[in-house]
Design a protein around this motif. Structure first.
Motif, short mmCIF file in Angstrom:
data_model
loop_
_atom_site.label_atom_id
_atom_site.label_comp_id
_atom_site.label_asym_id
_atom_site.label_seq_id
_atom_site.Cartn_x
_atom_site.Cartn_y
_atom_site.Cartn_z
N HIS A 148 -107.36 42.89 5.36
CA HIS A 148 -108.08 43.08 6.62
C HIS A 148 -109.24 42.12 6.86
O HIS A 148 -109.68 41.97 7.98
N ASP A 149 -109.75 41.53 5.82
CA ASP A 149 -110.92 40.66 5.98
C ASP A 149 -110.53 39.21 5.72
O ASP A 149 -109.91 38.89 4.70
N GLU A 150 -110.89 38.33 6.66
CA GLU A 150 -110.46 36.94 6.58
C GLU A 150 -111.00 36.24 5.34
O GLU A 150 -110.27 35.52 4.65
N ARG A 151 -112.31 36.46 5.09
CA ARG A 151 -112.91 35.77 3.93
C ARG A 151 -112.26 36.23 2.64
O ARG A 151 -111.94 35.43 1.75
N ASP A 152 -112.04 37.56 2.55
CA ASP A 152 -111.40 38.12 1.35
C ASP A 152 -109.99 37.57 1.22
O ASP A 152 -109.49 37.31 0.12
N THR B 53 -118.64 47.58 6.32
CA THR B 53 -118.58 48.11 7.69
C THR B 53 -117.18 48.66 7.95
O THR B 53 -116.89 49.13 9.04
N ARG B 54 -116.33 48.53 6.93
CA ARG B 54 -114.94 48.97 7.11
C ARG B 54 -114.52 49.91 5.98
O ARG B 54 -113.54 49.66 5.27
N ALA B 55 -115.23 51.03 5.85
CA ALA B 55 -114.86 52.01 4.83
C ALA B 55 -113.42 52.49 5.05
O ALA B 55 -112.73 52.91 4.11
N TYR C 282 -129.42 44.82 7.99
CA TYR C 282 -129.91 43.83 8.96
C TYR C 282 -129.86 42.43 8.37
O TYR C 282 -130.05 42.25 7.17
N ARG C 283 -129.67 41.46 9.24
CA ARG C 283 -129.76 40.07 8.77
C ARG C 283 -131.22 39.62 8.70
O ARG C 283 -131.57 38.74 7.95
N LEU C 284 -132.03 40.24 9.54
CA LEU C 284 -133.46 39.89 9.59
C LEU C 284 -134.09 40.08 8.21
O LEU C 284 -133.82 41.04 7.52
N GLY D 151 -113.40 43.93 -1.93
CA GLY D 151 -112.50 42.92 -1.39
C GLY D 151 -111.25 43.56 -0.79
O GLY D 151 -110.50 44.24 -1.50
N VAL D 152 -111.06 43.35 0.52
CA VAL D 152 -109.88 43.92 1.21
C VAL D 152 -109.14 42.78 1.90
O VAL D 152 -109.27 42.57 3.11
N PRO D 153 -108.36 42.01 1.14
CA PRO D 153 -107.76 40.79 1.72
C PRO D 153 -106.80 41.05 2.86
O PRO D 153 -106.56 40.16 3.67
N THR E 36 -125.90 45.08 0.00
CA THR E 36 -126.28 45.40 -1.39
C THR E 36 -126.00 44.22 -2.31
O THR E 36 -126.16 44.31 -3.52
N GLY E 37 -125.52 43.11 -1.72
CA GLY E 37 -125.20 41.95 -2.54
C GLY E 37 -123.87 42.13 -3.28
O GLY E 37 -123.58 41.43 -4.23
N ALA E 38 -123.08 43.12 -2.83
CA ALA E 38 -121.77 43.36 -3.46
C ALA E 38 -120.78 43.81 -2.39
O ALA E 38 -121.14 44.50 -1.44
N VAL E 39 -119.53 43.40 -2.57
CA VAL E 39 -118.52 43.61 -1.52
C VAL E 39 -117.26 44.18 -2.15
O VAL E 39 -116.89 43.80 -3.26
N TYR F 59 -119.61 33.36 -1.78
CA TYR F 59 -119.53 33.76 -0.37
C TYR F 59 -120.20 35.12 -0.15
O TYR F 59 -120.45 35.53 0.98
N VAL F 60 -120.46 35.81 -1.26
CA VAL F 60 -121.24 37.05 -1.16
C VAL F 60 -122.71 36.69 -1.39
O VAL F 60 -123.04 36.04 -2.38
N LEU F 61 -123.54 37.08 -0.45
CA LEU F 61 -124.95 36.70 -0.49
C LEU F 61 -125.78 37.79 -1.15
O LEU F 61 -125.55 38.98 -0.90
C1 ANZ Z 1 -114.75 45.55 3.39
C2 ANZ Z 1 -114.25 44.98 4.65
C3 ANZ Z 1 -112.98 45.02 5.20
C4 ANZ Z 1 -115.25 44.33 5.35
C5 ANZ Z 1 -112.77 44.42 6.42
C6 ANZ Z 1 -115.09 43.72 6.55
C7 ANZ Z 1 -113.83 43.77 7.09
P1 ANZ Z 1 -121.39 42.44 9.03
O1 ANZ Z 1 -120.60 43.01 10.17
O2 ANZ Z 1 -121.79 41.03 9.25
O3 ANZ Z 1 -122.52 43.31 8.60
N1 ANZ Z 1 -120.31 41.94 3.23
C8 ANZ Z 1 -121.14 42.93 2.89
N2 ANZ Z 1 -122.18 42.47 2.20
C9 ANZ Z 1 -122.01 41.14 2.11
C10 ANZ Z 1 -122.76 40.11 1.49
N3 ANZ Z 1 -123.87 40.38 0.82
N4 ANZ Z 1 -122.33 38.84 1.60
C11 ANZ Z 1 -121.18 38.57 2.28
N5 ANZ Z 1 -120.43 39.51 2.86
C12 ANZ Z 1 -120.83 40.79 2.77
O4 ANZ Z 1 -120.40 42.35 7.79
C13 ANZ Z 1 -120.27 43.39 6.89
C14 ANZ Z 1 -119.06 43.07 6.04
O5 ANZ Z 1 -119.31 41.86 5.34
C15 ANZ Z 1 -118.84 44.15 4.98
O6 ANZ Z 1 -117.69 44.94 5.28
C16 ANZ Z 1 -118.38 43.33 3.78
O7 ANZ Z 1 -116.98 43.22 3.94
C17 ANZ Z 1 -119.04 42.00 3.98
F1 ANZ Z 1 -111.55 44.45 6.96
O8 ANZ Z 1 -116.19 45.41 3.49
B1 ANZ Z 1 -116.52 44.45 4.53
#
Ligand code: ANZ
Length: 769
Positions: A345-349, A249-251, A383-385, A341-343, A336-339, A329-331
């Motif tokens: 900006h993203d807390e989990r990363d 969501t953060r291209a 979607y999460r659904l 990693g942008v540490p 797409t089941g792939a992420v 932590y990637v589901l």
């Molecule tokens: C790089 C990034 C940078 C992301 C950033 C977020 C913040 P929501 O909003 O809940 O849809 N993601 C994508 N697929 C995932 C998966 N299968 N399991 C776990 N995490 C996953 O969240 C979308 C963001 O969650 C995506 O955007 C991806 O991390 C992660 F500053 O990409 B992001």
């Protein structure tokens, strides 16, 4: 009038019987000059005894139904039983009973209890979801959905309850536990029948805009569906033709990517396995992941993962190679089941990169749309659904109307064989396999109809299927040709008001919205949304402020209170606790219920003051009608009752109450205390039911706030007080002041020179001495 003491036990049964015998609440589909209103409450599980929650769920909305009827609407307020499913089956197992027999016995008990409420249900329209005449249509709809590619069969990872020994939908798992029995849920791969609810995800969100629902309910549904808009971007794997498609969501953060992570179950992992340098470490990690629940993986603060040593991916924005990891932590089932990693900006990363010493780099952000285009990515929604898996390995449910040919291909049971009956020759004790597989009769039936070697489907449907369409059947519950006649649906749908429990916000209410849209798309119903207005209610807590539970010993038994104080009291007390249709929980107050009973006794006693002559209109009566009319419209039954209390206080102070005004009070009381109002109404000499009378009108003038008291001075000295309507004209004030007996007395023998009226304050009279 001479009043007997109030004895609810004498009058309540009597009127319930009479209403039933005269068909007072029988609803026609069309009544000339009347607009239809469909007021719905969730039908009951036949779980055993009726508890206070049922009373709260059904008897308070009944007030609204009655009010609307008195206002001149043709109101449908039906009741039925959501009779299949785990609660009934588990209870039957507990008591060593047959689920069918147990369910039907419970329904009988509950019907008697429901009747004791004095609700205006039209029992002719009752629906029972485990009746073959009902589930015939559940099966028929399943077949229609199958034909239209809304039903499909697939292998998916499912939630499994090791205690109930059945699959659970995501919605039936709360905090990793089975919502029915609280057991930790495990996961397994299984083939099952699925409904394509995800295809409706956008409409299920977007169509909420037009509905009169509380913001919170809409938000819960939106969050549950979890739409997220982002980009899919390919990261090529160095030295290979493969690439990793990530969802982000953060291209805009793409220049800050320092690694790429795959879900351990991602199909590419198996492909890459032979080329990684640490194969056994990777395999071990995949095995540990399998034991974890999705929720655990999402919530764990301690991120874990393993690098795919020797594998790197190319960041398409700058051509740089970054390492590829797998991490739980990637589901697998999200995006797409792939992420990427942008540490930075993203807390989990960030947690992950910190733990494994991966670089954290600060790069400028870029425009997300533009960059997606530059790197040849695609804008997507995710979607999460999940699609709705409806297969259950349990006995007490609708048999899935499918048979398998000797080659194992699935075929729908043709319509002429519906209802496809639930077999009876089954040991229903759950052991993790489908009890229907133990039925000789079902197998023989299948072979007789379809041929040797054919096998029946042995799964039953999730109960949420049964409740996804039950409201249509109320409209035409005896129809054997169609599930409901289109004319009847036109007369009643969509439902004007649906009052229900907050626990159904994301399950039943979402499923049934999907169901209606699916029926609409294949041309079976006209509307796209079932419920124009939805309101959730809260819970009635025990007197100690805790949720009622047997173990806490704080359960209030409505039958006991009805026997002691009467149904009218219980209904009114529940309505009096606070505003309805909001999710506030109210604790039961044993003194409060007695207080409401006393109020009814006082209303009863008022009979002795009633006279057959007219008296000046009581302004408070008109104010009450006005306030109650507005309050009931907003489900504020509590303040409506307060209004009647204020009125009663006033009437208790005066000598007499005119019969005509007293009857208006009975009309106001009718929705709340239907038995007492009816008894007193007939006692005035009326020959028809108060419930067929109109809701009273008020005189706007009499509702104005009202009189002011001002001084009257004669030659500078205040000699009298005048109470006058606040809106009286100067001329009226002057005339009334001069007519006051004390003023007349003072002015005797004098002549008036001048009268000065200061509105709202004083009247100055200047007279000759
Ligand atoms: C790089 C990034 C940078 C992301 C950033 C977020 C913040 P929501 O909003 O809940 O849809 N993601 C994508 N697929 C995932 C998966 N299968 N399991 C776990 N995490 C996953 O969240 C979308 C963001 O969650 C995506 O955007 C991806 O991390 C992660 F500053 O990409 B992001």
């Amino acid at each position: 009038m001479k009043a007997q003491p109030y004895d609810h036990s004498k009058i309540e049964k009597k009127w319930q019987k009479q209403w039933e015998e005269t068909g007072l609440y029988t609803v026609e589909d069309h009544v000339p000059g009347k607009e239809n209103k469909f007021v719905l409450v969730e039908f009951s599980y036949p779980s055993g005894n009726l508890h206070v929650g049922h009373w709260y769920a059904f008897s308070v909305p009944d007030m609204y139904a009655r009010f609307k009827r008195m206002q001149g609407f043709n109101v449908l307020y039906p009741m039925g039983f959501d009779a299949f499913g785990l609660p009934a089956e588990n209870a039957a197992i507990k008591f060593g009973a047959d689920p069918k027999q147990w369910t039907y016995t419970q329904m009988d008990t509950m019907r008697t209890q429901l009747r004791s409420m004095g609700a205006s249900f039209d029992w002719n329209r009752e629906v029972v979801s485990c009746d073959p005449e009902y589930y015939k249509w559940t099966q028929w709809m399943f077949n229609q959905f199958l034909k239209n590619d809304i039903v499909y069969r697939a292998v998916t990872t499912v939630n499994w309850c090791p205690k109930d020994l059945t699959i659970l939908a995501n919605e039936q798992v709360t905090d990793g536990k089975c919502e029915r029995c609280g057991t930790e849920v495990t996961q397994r791969s299984q083939e099952q029948w699925m409904l394509r609810i995800t295809k409706y995800a956008d409409r299920l969100i977007d169509d909420l805009d037009a509905l009169d629902w509380p913001h919170a309910i809409k938000e819960s549904q939106k969050n549950w569906i979890g739409r997220s808009e982002g980009s899919e971007i390919d990261f090529a794997i160095s030295g290979s033709n493969e690439s990793i498609k990530v969802f982000t969501t953060r291209a805009d953060t793409i220049f800050g990517v320092t690694y790429v992570v795959l879900a351990p179950e991602h199909p590419l992992v198996a492909t890459l396995l032979d080329s990684v340098e640490n194969k056994s470490e990777v395999e071990e990690y995949i095995a540990t992941t399998k034991k974890k629940l999705e929720l655990e993986r999402q919530q764990s603060k301690d991120k874990t993962g393993v690098a795919l040593k020797g594998v790197s991916a190319i960041n398409p924005s700058n051509g740089e190679a970054v390492p590829v990891w797998i991490a739980d932590y990637v589901l697998a089932g999200y995006g797409t089941g792939a992420v990427m990693g942008v540490p930075q900006h993203d807390e989990r990363d960030n947690e992950f990169a910190t733990k494994y010493a991966l670089p954290i780099i600060d790069k400028p952000l870029v425009d997300a749309t533009e960059i997606t285009e530059t790197v040849k990515g695609k804008l997507v929604k995710t979607y999460r659904l999940r699609d709705w898996g409806i297969s259950r390995q349990r006995f007490w449910g609708v048999p899935i109307p499918i048979v398998y040919d000797p080659e194992g291909n699935a075929h729908p049971v043709p319509d002429e064989h519906l209802p496809w009956l639930l077999p009876t020759d089954v040991d229903h004790t759950p052991d993790g396999t489908s009890p229907l597989a133990r039925s000789k009769e079902l197998l023989e039936r299948t072979e007789n109809i379809f041929g040797a070697g054919w096998k029946p489907e042995v799964e039953t449907m999730d109960t949420f299927v049964d409740s996804s369409w039950y409201f249509y059947r109320y409209l035409d519950n005896k129809n054997t040709e169609v599930f409901a006649d289109p004319e009847r649906m036109k007369a009643w749908m969509p439902i004007d008001l649906y009052m229900g429990g907050a626990e159904h916000t994301t399950m039943h209410v979402l499923y049934s919205r999907f169901w209606v849209k699916a029926l609409h798309d294949i041309g079976l119903v006209a509307e796209q949304e079932p419920y124009t207005v939805r309101r959730n209610r809260g819970l009635i807590l025990g007197p100690d402020g805790n949720k009622m539970s047997k173990s806490k010993g704080n359960v209030i038994d409505p039958d006991e209170i009805v026997a002691r104080l009467g149904a009218d009291t219980v209904r009114m007390y529940l309505a009096f606790m606070g505003p309805y249709g909001v999710t506030t929980n109210y604790p039961w107050d044993p003194n409060g219920v007695v207080g409401v009973h006393r109020f009814l006794e006082r209303v009863w006693k008022l009979q002795s003051k009633v006279v057959d002559t007219e008296t000046p209109p009581t302004a408070q009566l008109h104010k009450s009608i006005k306030k109650m009319t507005a309050d009931i419209e907003e489900y504020k039954f509590n303040t409506s009752i307060t209004q009647m209390m204020i009125l009663l206080n006033e009437w208790e102070k005066v000598e007499v109450v005119s019969q005509s005004e007293y009857k208006v009070l009975l009309q106001l009381l009718a929705p709340f205390a239907p038995h007492m109002a009816e008894e007193l109404w007939y006692a005035t000499g009326e020959s028809g039911s108060v419930h067929a009378a109109s809701w009273p009108q008020f005189d706007e003038l009499l509702t104005k706030d009202d009189t002011v008291t001002i001084g009257v001075s004669i030659n500078g000295k205040v000699r009298a007080e005048l109470s006058v309507a606040a809106e009286a004209s100067i001329q009226e004030v002057e005339t009334q002041a001069l007519a006051l007996p004390r003023v007349v007395e003072y002015l005797a023998g004098k002549s008036i020179k001048k009268v000065i009226v200061v509105p709202g304050r004083i009247v100055n009279i200047v007279a000759t001495d």
